[in-house]
Design an enzyme around this catalytic site. Sequence first.
Site, mmCIF file in Angstrom:
data_model
loop_
_atom_site.group_PDB
_atom_site.id
_atom_site.type_symbol
_atom_site.label_atom_id
_atom_site.label_comp_id
_atom_site.label_asym_id
_atom_site.label_seq_id
_atom_site.Cartn_x
_atom_site.Cartn_y
_atom_site.Cartn_z
ATOM 1 C CG ASP B 67 -0.084 1.111 14.030
ATOM 2 O OD1 ASP B 67 -0.789 0.707 12.969
ATOM 3 O OD2 ASP B 67 0.733 1.663 14.343
ATOM 4 C CG HIS B 68 -2.953 4.055 12.828
ATOM 5 N ND1 HIS B 68 -2.738 5.472 12.697
ATOM 6 C CD2 HIS B 68 -1.748 3.553 12.707
ATOM 7 C CE1 HIS B 68 -1.512 5.732 12.557
ATOM 8 N NE2 HIS B 68 -1.133 4.354 12.491
ATOM 9 C CG HIS B 146 1.392 4.686 5.228
ATOM 10 N ND1 HIS B 146 2.584 4.639 5.641
ATOM 11 C CD2 HIS B 146 0.536 4.257 6.138
ATOM 12 C CE1 HIS B 146 2.749 3.965 6.618
ATOM 13 N NE2 HIS B 146 1.684 3.544 6.857
ATOM 14 C CG HIS B 274 3.122 6.660 14.246
ATOM 15 N ND1 HIS B 274 4.067 6.126 13.394
ATOM 16 C CD2 HIS B 274 2.056 5.885 14.285
ATOM 17 C CE1 HIS B 274 3.386 5.048 12.898
ATOM 18 N NE2 HIS B 274 1.983 4.964 13.284
#
Lengths: 314, 314
Positions: B67-68, B146, B274
């Site tokens: 998604d990035h 993360h 986000h």
Amino acid sequence: MVKVIFLGTGSGMPTLKRNVSSIALIFTNSNKLWLWDCGEGTQHQIQKTSLKLSKLEKIFITHLHGDHIFGLPGLLASRGLRGGQGQKEIQVFGPEDLEAYLEETQKITKTYVPYKIEIKIIPKDFSEGIIYEDEDYLIRYAEVIHNFATYAYSIEKKERYRFLVEEAKKCNIPAGPVYGALKRGEKVRLPDGRIFYGSDFIARVEKSKKIVFSGDTIFCKNLINLAKNADLLIHEATFSQQEEDLARRNFHSTTVIAARVAREAEAKLLILTHISPRYSSNNKSGVREKDLLSEAQRIFPQTLLAEDFMEYEV
Amino acid sequence: MVKVIFLGTGSGMPTLKRNVSSIALIFTNSNKLWLWDCGEGTQHQIQKTSLKLSKLEKIFITHLHGDHIFGLPGLLASRGLRGGQGQKEIQVFGPEDLEAYLEETQKITKTYVPYKIEIKIIPKDFSEGIIYEDEDYLIRYAEVIHNFATYAYSIEKKERYRFLVEEAKKCNIPAGPVYGALKRGEKVRLPDGRIFYGSDFIARVEKSKKIVFSGDTIFCKNLINLAKNADLLIHEATFSQQEEDLARRNFHSTTVIAARVAREAEAKLLILTHISPRYSSNNKSGVREKDLLSEAQRIFPQTLLAEDFMEYEV
């Protein structure tokens, strides 16, 4: 039978009006969804329709150019996020390297997909064949001519027949195995010596239907064979006839090539797609999208020009 | 200085309201464009603004989750198609494997890009550092926390000074090399014995400005350091405080974590981005997007909630 929804009808890059390639096939009875190609933003387009990613069962990829597959990793990931565990597997059909593309992309981006993705590669050694078949449908592929291994696909709904049981009764044919033989179209000799032919007791209740999608290609005889008598031929028409040289250099079709293929295949309807962004705004040739349609209709009158979200039922 | 345009403010998958991650930085004087992250459909979002892909110079990738970055190959390809030959090179900054991702994708899809793509990988051995510097700007990275190697970025506009030539003249300082030394802030002794200090002849005409983007992370001290006194901290806030456990399990922040980071960093403004798709429709927690903003504002009042196409000038 099947409803076609055009999700992306542009070529090369998206514009505000036309996204890059994808066509949805919806089975009106079951709501199940198949896709032909999956350019970037296909999942976004799907969100603008009533289609559901959870109903997606099969994706057929014509070739691995970015404008036909850059939407695939994200769409598969979103199907996983949206559906949770216990989702049905999905099948993706396409040319060699499709597997490498998906594997590399998913590995590097650590994309976890909570369902099985079965990848079916079109065998390199054959220029045509059957890639999928079930009780109702048959999917054939045919290699076309592009600057990349590219395949056209046809989807055929099989003819459906009904056994005329009332006729069999009229002839005093005993129910049981003989009915079965007649249903299968066989010749049957009864103990009393009478002979019956299955074809006399079968009536076609649903005609075969065929939809064909060209992928990216120049004029191609293999495609004409595949599209023979198609109810709908969806053919790329990236360029106007006025830019024939440009089309040839880029291994793409003009409107007129698409129309000639439809005419030679004796298709019932032609829909043009994969339209270059150049016709959406000023360009030196002065050609506009409406001109594209006229160019094709002069050769094959039963022609439409696809737009994003256009629907057509076959 | 710089205008921030939020191109994608959702997390995981696109919705009709929020696309996946991308933030544009526009330099208002030159119109040049930098990007932070490039989720699928970023090029589509750019088309809905006045931004031009031809002005795109640099892309900073926080991490390699789909998604990035799933929009990166298509965006780079479209920049090539739109611009023709002779285009300026582009620089893409990001974590290890960014190079493999772009190389594999471009190789398999045979994507030809008619300009140079310079890939700058963040060195694995450092948890913070400078990844780019020019006369006016400094880009720092800081590793955050993360479930994937992820980096926050800061962009700092350097302070600008003016040499007070009229003051130098008043003091009868001779023009030439002595002016140069004073401009550099040096101490100068003239032949006549007089001593001058550069700091007396320099005036700050533009303050430093700093914008920080967190990437995907849980509460992170490294990020607080990077964001110290930032004019704008853009922090992920995937989840509501009411779903703190879910956030922790997925290595994401809640609204309250984002607010605590902003408070501890003494940032001037916090913008939450986000945002999980779960808050756009009914979900069992009953939390709505407006609640997310309130949760953060209770801890850090100077907070905004990003929307796609929201602009903010720093």
